[in-house]
Enzyme design. Sequence first.
Site, short mmCIF file in Angstrom:
data_model
loop_
_atom_site.label_atom_id
_atom_site.label_comp_id
_atom_site.label_asym_id
_atom_site.label_seq_id
_atom_site.Cartn_x
_atom_site.Cartn_y
_atom_site.Cartn_z
N GLU A 1 9.19 -1.66 -51.93
CA GLU A 1 9.18 -3.12 -51.93
C GLU A 1 8.37 -3.63 -53.11
O GLU A 1 8.86 -4.36 -53.97
CB GLU A 1 8.56 -3.59 -50.61
CG GLU A 1 8.15 -5.04 -50.53
CD GLU A 1 7.23 -5.25 -49.34
OE1 GLU A 1 7.71 -5.77 -48.33
OE2 GLU A 1 6.04 -4.90 -49.42
N ASP B 1 8.14 -10.28 -42.56
CA ASP B 1 9.39 -10.05 -43.29
C ASP B 1 10.23 -11.32 -43.35
O ASP B 1 10.82 -11.64 -44.39
CB ASP B 1 10.24 -8.97 -42.59
CG ASP B 1 10.10 -7.60 -43.21
OD1 ASP B 1 9.06 -7.34 -43.84
OD2 ASP B 1 11.02 -6.79 -43.04
#
Length: 385
Positions: free
Chosen positions: A59, A258
């Site tokens: 990420e 998220d």
Amino acid sequence: MENRKYRNAFAEIGKTDEEISARLNEIVQEFFCGEDSFYHEDGDTGYFEDTGNHDARTEGMSYGMMMAVQLDKKDIFDKIWKWSKKYMYLTEGDNEGYFRWSCGVDGKSFAEGPAPDGEEFYAMALFFASHRWGDGEGIFNYSHEAKEILRACVHKGENGRAGAPMWNRDNKLILFVPGSDFTDASYHLPHFYELFAKWAYEEDRDFFAQAAKASRDYIAKSCHPVTGMNPEYGEFDGSPMSRPLPWATERHDWFYSDAYRTAANIGLDRSWGGKDDRLEDAVRRLQYTLGIVNKNSPFMTYEVDGTPLDEPARHPVGLLATTAQASLAISGQLSLDAEDKSVRLAAEWVERFWNEPLRKGDRRYYDNCLYLFAFLALSGNYKIW
């Protein structure tokens, strides 16, 4: 770079070009070189440390490459990419062709599987690097590396190649992990897929064109019809994924960490030309829920129906940044004096973000990544290359 004019939300609310440029330079300096930076170099490689979990994740690594290409920092880009290929890239087994999603900062493997948001950001950043700087040799043949990542994402499990794809090939939705039967709304990047449909291997282009449409449809379904909030994980019909997961220690059907990225993605999609009235309406609902209904204490954990829980948001600066970035999806000139209430509210979110500093402390990694992306996008500096 495409001949496109990018919206500058800061200018719309009255900030001067000089103010915006100075602020961006200050943020970039603090982000990459300040005492609270989580970008580290190790010889000719570099990595982002997740300061909350003390590891390096695809990420953040792929985010760092996207930031570097947007900021024309080729040296940083190449160092992060070299670290990624050295320690994270998998060359055998079911996940060959993907990247292990977590490593120790010393390169030790913490996982043997991928997280698809890393692969899609790697691929997009590599295409942009190819177009901005030109292709080099080996792993620095950026466009080839991008195409190979996407080939794995779409075709693993075919023609004797081990493993599973990152997209469901039937409904064209990106998966939470390869082979899973659910998704994560914040992984859906239709603005990336439209570019993949131009630049991937020719046989994969139609797939990504279909994925762009499928993802916009999915995002619209996943955003609550009243609050605009979406869950972290979702079923393919857009509903929150509340089934128990054997490896999960927390719930994931709520509006939590998220999930914040979805609003930012909607804003960037619109900035890059992806107008969708359904997604603009979702942003209006979200900004109203957080900015009016919960005006005095917006940075909490929520059920997707807007019910606040007795738990502060783990990433309040990230939530502020993404909600502000979503203002790019709102039609109309942003102004703190606008007659249209939703346009005025969007301007208020941008102003609120402008006045927010980078986060300090252990959880700064995720928040500040979302912060820098939001500043780039809101200043018209998150571009297609």
